[in-house]
Scaffold this active site. Structure first.
Site, mmCIF file in Angstrom:
data_model
loop_
_atom_site.group_PDB
_atom_site.id
_atom_site.type_symbol
_atom_site.label_atom_id
_atom_site.label_comp_id
_atom_site.label_asym_id
_atom_site.label_seq_id
_atom_site.Cartn_x
_atom_site.Cartn_y
_atom_site.Cartn_z
ATOM 1 N N ASP A 43 0.873 -1.190 -0.133
ATOM 2 C CA ASP A 43 -0.010 -0.086 0.095
ATOM 3 C C ASP A 43 0.844 1.233 -0.016
ATOM 4 O O ASP A 43 0.787 2.209 0.712
ATOM 5 C CB ASP A 43 -0.982 0.160 1.188
ATOM 6 C CG ASP A 43 -2.082 -1.102 1.053
ATOM 7 O OD1 ASP A 43 -2.385 -1.223 -0.148
ATOM 8 O OD2 ASP A 43 -2.631 -1.535 2.119
ATOM 9 N N HIS A 44 1.935 1.212 -0.981
ATOM 10 C CA HIS A 44 2.690 2.469 -0.995
ATOM 11 C C HIS A 44 3.423 2.296 -2.261
ATOM 12 O O HIS A 44 3.186 1.547 -3.296
ATOM 13 C CB HIS A 44 3.758 2.391 0.130
ATOM 14 C CG HIS A 44 4.596 1.251 -0.084
ATOM 15 N ND1 HIS A 44 4.571 0.188 0.796
ATOM 16 C CD2 HIS A 44 5.919 1.299 -0.677
ATOM 17 C CE1 HIS A 44 5.611 -0.524 0.431
ATOM 18 N NE2 HIS A 44 6.576 0.032 -0.427
#
Length: 140
Positions: free
Chosen positions: A51-52
């Protein structure tokens, strides 16, 4: 050939009655100097990692055991890959949002990186990521 900021690469895989040997080599399977190596393991069944994105980071991702899914998103295109110990690696450049999920209990994800951790600029907000993508593409 790099498409969308990522590319699946078949690595060398040798199998005989003693077991398997898989080989990823600089210049053949990835083209950056390795500055950092890390791995993920013992990830819970319903956990999600990633999630980055990164401002600038080359990574070569391998699944050494088990399996997991990785969703890659360059701000325009999203693709999902199911990773397993099948003789394939995944090159991902920095400005790609990545999310890993569906880890099997025995999954081991190995990541080769071209920067040490302290020099790595991580983008953890998706809206900020989209702004960086537009800036990078001169689409202000």
């Amino acid at each position: 050939m790099i498409n969308n900021g990522w590319n699946i690469t078949v690595i060398d895989h040798i199998q005989d009655d003693r077991g398997n040997l898989s080989v990823a080599e600089f210049g053949k399977h990835f083209d950056f100097k390795i500055e950092r190596i890390f791995y993920l393991s013992n990830i819970g069944k319903d956990e999600q990692r990633g999630d980055h994105a990164h401002e600038q980071l080359n990574q070569f991702i391998l699944c050494l055991a088990g399996s997991f899914d990785i969703i890659l998103d360059n701000g325009k295109v999203k693709e999902t890959y199911s990773m397993s110990n099948n003789g394939k690696g995944l090159f991902v450049d920095g400005l790609v949002w990545r999310t890993m999920s569906n880890f099997t209990s025995d999954a081991v994800m190995l990541v080769l990186c071209d920067r040490i951790y302290q020099d790595d600029i991580v983008i953890r907000d998706y809206d900020e990521f989209l702004v960086k993508v537009k800036e990078n593409n001169n689409e202000k």
